[in-house]
Design a protein around this motif. Structure first.
Motif, PDB file in Angstrom:
ATOM      1  N   ASP A  62       0.827  -1.207   0.000  1.00  0.00           N
ATOM      2  CA  ASP A  62       0.000   0.000   0.000  1.00  0.00           C
ATOM      3  C   ASP A  62       0.863   1.260   0.000  1.00  0.00           C
ATOM      4  OD1 ASP A  62      -2.226  -1.667   0.052  1.00  0.00           O
ATOM      5  OD2 ASP A  62      -2.572  -1.404   2.212  1.00  0.00           O
ATOM      6  N   ASN A  63       1.961   1.240   0.752  1.00  0.00           N
ATOM      7  CA  ASN A  63       2.867   2.394   0.797  1.00  0.00           C
ATOM      8  C   ASN A  63       3.537   2.636  -0.556  1.00  0.00           C
ATOM      9  OD1 ASN A  63       2.358   3.119   3.435  1.00  0.00           O
ATOM     10  ND2 ASN A  63       4.115   2.020   4.259  1.00  0.00           N
ATOM     11  N   ILE A  64       3.957   1.570  -1.217  1.00  0.00           N
ATOM     12  CA  ILE A  64       4.583   1.709  -2.539  1.00  0.00           C
ATOM     13  C   ILE A  64       3.599   2.359  -3.513  1.00  0.00           C
ATOM     14  CG2 ILE A  64       5.484   0.474  -4.554  1.00  0.00           C
ATOM     15  CD1 ILE A  64       6.505  -1.700  -2.560  1.00  0.00           C
ATOM     16  N   ILE A  65       2.379   1.839  -3.547  1.00  0.00           N
ATOM     17  CA  ILE A  65       1.364   2.368  -4.462  1.00  0.00           C
ATOM     18  C   ILE A  65       1.065   3.825  -4.139  1.00  0.00           C
ATOM     19  CG2 ILE A  65      -1.054   2.152  -5.192  1.00  0.00           C
ATOM     20  CD1 ILE A  65      -0.698  -0.925  -4.772  1.00  0.00           C
ATOM     21  N   ALA A  66       0.920   4.147  -2.860  1.00  0.00           N
ATOM     22  CA  ALA A  66       0.621   5.525  -2.451  1.00  0.00           C
ATOM     23  C   ALA A  66       1.763   6.473  -2.818  1.00  0.00           C
ATOM     24  CB  ALA A  66       0.353   5.583  -0.949  1.00  0.00           C
ATOM     25  N   CYS A  67       3.000   6.040  -2.632  1.00  0.00           N
ATOM     26  CA  CYS A  67       4.159   6.882  -2.981  1.00  0.00           C
ATOM     27  C   CYS A  67       4.203   7.157  -4.478  1.00  0.00           C
ATOM     28  CB  CYS A  67       5.463   6.223  -2.530  1.00  0.00           C
ATOM     29  SG  CYS A  67       5.749   6.311  -0.769  1.00  0.00           S
ATOM     30  N   VAL A  68       3.974   6.133  -5.272  1.00  0.00           N
ATOM     31  CA  VAL A  68       3.997   6.296  -6.727  1.00  0.00           C
ATOM     32  C   VAL A  68       2.872   7.234  -7.167  1.00  0.00           C
ATOM     33  CG1 VAL A  68       3.640   5.106  -8.930  1.00  0.00           C
ATOM     34  CG2 VAL A  68       5.196   4.140  -7.222  1.00  0.00           C
ATOM     35  N   GLU A  69       1.670   7.030  -6.629  1.00  0.00           N
ATOM     36  CA  GLU A  69       0.544   7.885  -6.996  1.00  0.00           C
ATOM     37  C   GLU A  69       0.794   9.338  -6.586  1.00  0.00           C
ATOM     38  OE1 GLU A  69      -2.837   5.860  -5.310  1.00  0.00           O
ATOM     39  OE2 GLU A  69      -3.095   4.635  -7.120  1.00  0.00           O
ATOM     40  N   ALA A  70       1.366   9.552  -5.395  1.00  0.00           N
ATOM     41  CA  ALA A  70       1.667  10.905  -4.932  1.00  0.00           C
ATOM     42  C   ALA A  70       2.729  11.560  -5.815  1.00  0.00           C
ATOM     43  CB  ALA A  70       2.133  10.879  -3.474  1.00  0.00           C
ATOM     44  N   ASN A  71       3.721  10.781  -6.224  1.00  0.00           N
ATOM     45  CA  ASN A  71       4.781  11.296  -7.085  1.00  0.00           C
ATOM     46  C   ASN A  71       4.222  11.719  -8.449  1.00  0.00           C
ATOM     47  OD1 ASN A  71       7.302  11.972  -8.078  1.00  0.00           O
ATOM     48  ND2 ASN A  71       8.079   9.889  -8.118  1.00  0.00           N
ATOM     49  N   ILE A  72       3.325  10.913  -8.996  1.00  0.00           N
ATOM     50  CA  ILE A  72       2.707  11.243 -10.280  1.00  0.00           C
ATOM     51  C   ILE A  72       1.837  12.492 -10.129  1.00  0.00           C
ATOM     52  CG2 ILE A  72       1.105  10.477 -12.076  1.00  0.00           C
ATOM     53  CD1 ILE A  72       2.104   7.594 -11.478  1.00  0.00           C
ATOM     54  N   ALA A  73       1.054  12.555  -9.049  1.00  0.00           N
ATOM     55  CA  ALA A  73       0.183  13.717  -8.811  1.00  0.00           C
ATOM     56  C   ALA A  73       1.014  14.996  -8.702  1.00  0.00           C
ATOM     57  CB  ALA A  73      -0.646  13.500  -7.557  1.00  0.00           C
ATOM     58  N   LYS A  74       2.167  14.902  -8.047  1.00  0.00           N
ATOM     59  CA  LYS A  74       3.047  16.066  -7.911  1.00  0.00           C
ATOM     60  C   LYS A  74       3.533  16.524  -9.287  1.00  0.00           C
ATOM     61  CE  LYS A  74       7.371  17.566  -5.842  1.00  0.00           C
ATOM     62  NZ  LYS A  74       8.657  17.116  -5.346  1.00  0.00           N
ATOM     63  N   LYS A  75       3.912  15.596 -10.126  1.00  0.00           N
ATOM     64  CA  LYS A  75       4.376  15.935 -11.474  1.00  0.00           C
ATOM     65  C   LYS A  75       3.244  16.563 -12.301  1.00  0.00           C
ATOM     66  CE  LYS A  75       7.926  12.297 -11.724  1.00  0.00           C
ATOM     67  NZ  LYS A  75       8.571  12.757 -10.551  1.00  0.00           N
ATOM     68  N   GLU A  76       2.025  16.037 -12.108  1.00  0.00           N
ATOM     69  CA  GLU A  76       0.872  16.598 -12.821  1.00  0.00           C
ATOM     70  C   GLU A  76       0.606  18.031 -12.373  1.00  0.00           C
ATOM     71  OE1 GLU A  76      -1.811  12.602 -13.685  1.00  0.00           O
ATOM     72  OE2 GLU A  76      -1.953  13.565 -11.717  1.00  0.00           O
ATOM     73  N   GLN A  77       0.692  18.288 -11.063  1.00  0.00           N
ATOM     74  CA  GLN A  77       0.469  19.629 -10.537  1.00  0.00           C
ATOM     75  C   GLN A  77       1.529  20.608 -11.037  1.00  0.00           C
ATOM     76  OE1 GLN A  77       0.328  19.083  -6.304  1.00  0.00           O
ATOM     77  NE2 GLN A  77      -1.893  18.806  -6.287  1.00  0.00           N
ATOM     78  N   GLU A  78       2.749  20.123 -11.193  1.00  0.00           N
ATOM     79  CA  GLU A  78       3.843  20.965 -11.688  1.00  0.00           C
ATOM     80  C   GLU A  78       3.758  21.186 -13.188  1.00  0.00           C
ATOM     81  OE1 GLU A  78       7.264  18.769 -10.391  1.00  0.00           O
ATOM     82  OE2 GLU A  78       7.125  19.512  -8.337  1.00  0.00           O
ATOM     83  N   LYS A  79       2.790  20.511 -13.817  1.00  0.00           N
ATOM     84  CA  LYS A  79       2.570  20.613 -15.266  1.00  0.00           C
ATOM     85  C   LYS A  79       3.853  20.310 -16.053  1.00  0.00           C
ATOM     86  CE  LYS A  79      -1.102  24.021 -14.687  1.00  0.00           C
ATOM     87  NZ  LYS A  79      -2.130  23.099 -14.438  1.00  0.00           N
ATOM     88  N   ARG A  80       4.508  19.250 -15.624  1.00  0.00           N
ATOM     89  CA  ARG A  80       5.755  18.825 -16.257  1.00  0.00           C
ATOM     90  C   ARG A  80       5.476  17.968 -17.475  1.00  0.00           C
ATOM     91  NH1 ARG A  80       9.623  16.492 -11.681  1.00  0.00           N
ATOM     92  NH2 ARG A  80      11.013  16.377 -13.456  1.00  0.00           N
ATOM     93  N   ASP A  81       6.455  17.912 -18.359  1.00  0.00           N
ATOM     94  CA  ASP A  81       6.368  17.009 -19.499  1.00  0.00           C
ATOM     95  C   ASP A  81       6.868  15.638 -19.063  1.00  0.00           C
ATOM     96  OD1 ASP A  81       5.918  16.060 -22.030  1.00  0.00           O
ATOM     97  OD2 ASP A  81       7.642  17.034 -22.958  1.00  0.00           O
ATOM     98  N   TYR A  82       6.462  14.623 -19.778  1.00  0.00           N
ATOM     99  CA  TYR A  82       6.875  13.261 -19.477  1.00  0.00           C
ATOM    100  C   TYR A  82       8.376  13.087 -19.703  1.00  0.00           C
ATOM    101  CZ  TYR A  82       7.755   8.333 -20.109  1.00  0.00           C
ATOM    102  OH  TYR A  82       8.299   7.082 -20.024  1.00  0.00           O
ATOM    103  N   SER A  83       8.983  12.294 -18.863  1.00  0.00           N
ATOM    104  CA  SER A  83      10.389  11.926 -18.994  1.00  0.00           C
ATOM    105  C   SER A  83      10.518  10.425 -18.763  1.00  0.00           C
ATOM    106  CB  SER A  83      11.237  12.676 -17.963  1.00  0.00           C
ATOM    107  OG  SER A  83      12.532  12.113 -17.880  1.00  0.00           O
ATOM    108  N   ARG A  84      11.399   9.788 -19.496  1.00  0.00           N
ATOM    109  CA  ARG A  84      11.630   8.344 -19.305  1.00  0.00           C
ATOM    110  C   ARG A  84      12.066   8.018 -17.886  1.00  0.00           C
ATOM    111  NH1 ARG A  84      14.796   6.207 -24.672  1.00  0.00           N
ATOM    112  NH2 ARG A  84      13.124   6.697 -26.131  1.00  0.00           N
ATOM    113  N   ASN A  85      12.653   8.987 -17.231  1.00  0.00           N
ATOM    114  CA  ASN A  85      13.096   8.774 -15.849  1.00  0.00           C
ATOM    115  C   ASN A  85      11.936   8.453 -14.915  1.00  0.00           C
ATOM    116  OD1 ASN A  85      15.766   9.254 -16.521  1.00  0.00           O
ATOM    117  ND2 ASN A  85      15.592  11.443 -16.125  1.00  0.00           N
ATOM    118  N   PHE A  86      10.719   8.878 -15.278  1.00  0.00           N
ATOM    119  CA  PHE A  86       9.559   8.630 -14.429  1.00  0.00           C
ATOM    120  C   PHE A  86       9.333   7.131 -14.242  1.00  0.00           C
ATOM    121  CE2 PHE A  86       7.347  12.865 -15.785  1.00  0.00           C
ATOM    122  CZ  PHE A  86       8.368  13.580 -15.181  1.00  0.00           C
ATOM    123  N   ILE A  87       9.530   6.358 -15.297  1.00  0.00           N
ATOM    124  CA  ILE A  87       9.347   4.897 -15.207  1.00  0.00           C
ATOM    125  C   ILE A  87      10.409   4.304 -14.282  1.00  0.00           C
ATOM    126  CG2 ILE A  87       9.405   2.713 -16.493  1.00  0.00           C
ATOM    127  CD1 ILE A  87       6.876   4.385 -16.999  1.00  0.00           C
TER     128      ILE A  87
END
Length: 146
Positions: A62-87
């Motif tokens: 549950d912690n892994i999933i929550a961390c990944v979702e929070a990290n993605i949400a942060k990137k979305e809020q920052e209006k960043r472009d996709y980077s291969r590093n995200f994977i």
């Protein structure tokens, strides 16, 4: 910083990623995802996984999933472009969770767990990354400025 896990180098992983159902949720299964460590001093049949162990492993998941979702949400809020590093960040988060199991624990996550959770998280993230990239391109389209 740890190197990305070798999940991506496994044979047939590309086919597994593309065939992984979009709407499938990750379901932690103690029978499928936990490896019992062998001990010289304990009879293997008596070394079953306790409910407390299952709860701990579910909590890590549950912690892994929550961390990944929070990290993605942060990137979305920052209006960043996709980077291969995200994977790679997602794969590193899975590996960090797997590595969080103490060495002296009587059981640990197996390779199938890493594969299943990584597939789920990458597939889930792919849709969000695609939308992020499209929004970034639209927001930074030079035609709009002209």
């Amino acid at each position: 910083v740890t190197s990305p896990p070798s999940v991506m180098s496994l044979p047939g992983i590309c086919e597994k990623i593309t065939s992984f159902p979009k709407d499938r949720k990750f379901s932690f299964d103690s029978q499928k995802h936990i490896l019992r460590k062998k001990s010289l001093y304990v009879i293997p049949n008596l070394m079953s996984i306790s409910n407390l162990d299952v709860i701990k492993f579910q909590h890590i998941t549950d912690n892994i999933i929550a961390c990944v979702e929070a990290n993605i949400a942060k990137k979305e809020q920052e209006k960043r472009d996709y980077s291969r590093n995200f994977i790679h960040e997602i794969l590193n988060e899975v590996q960090k969770g797997v590595n969080s199991v103490p060495r002296n624990a009587k059981c640990t996550f197996n390779k199938q767990y890493s594969i299943d959770l990584s597939l789920y998280l990458c597939k889930m993230a792919a849709e969000r990354f695609k939308a992020m990239h499209e929004a970034f391109q639209k927001a930074n389209d030079p035609v709009v400025y002209l």
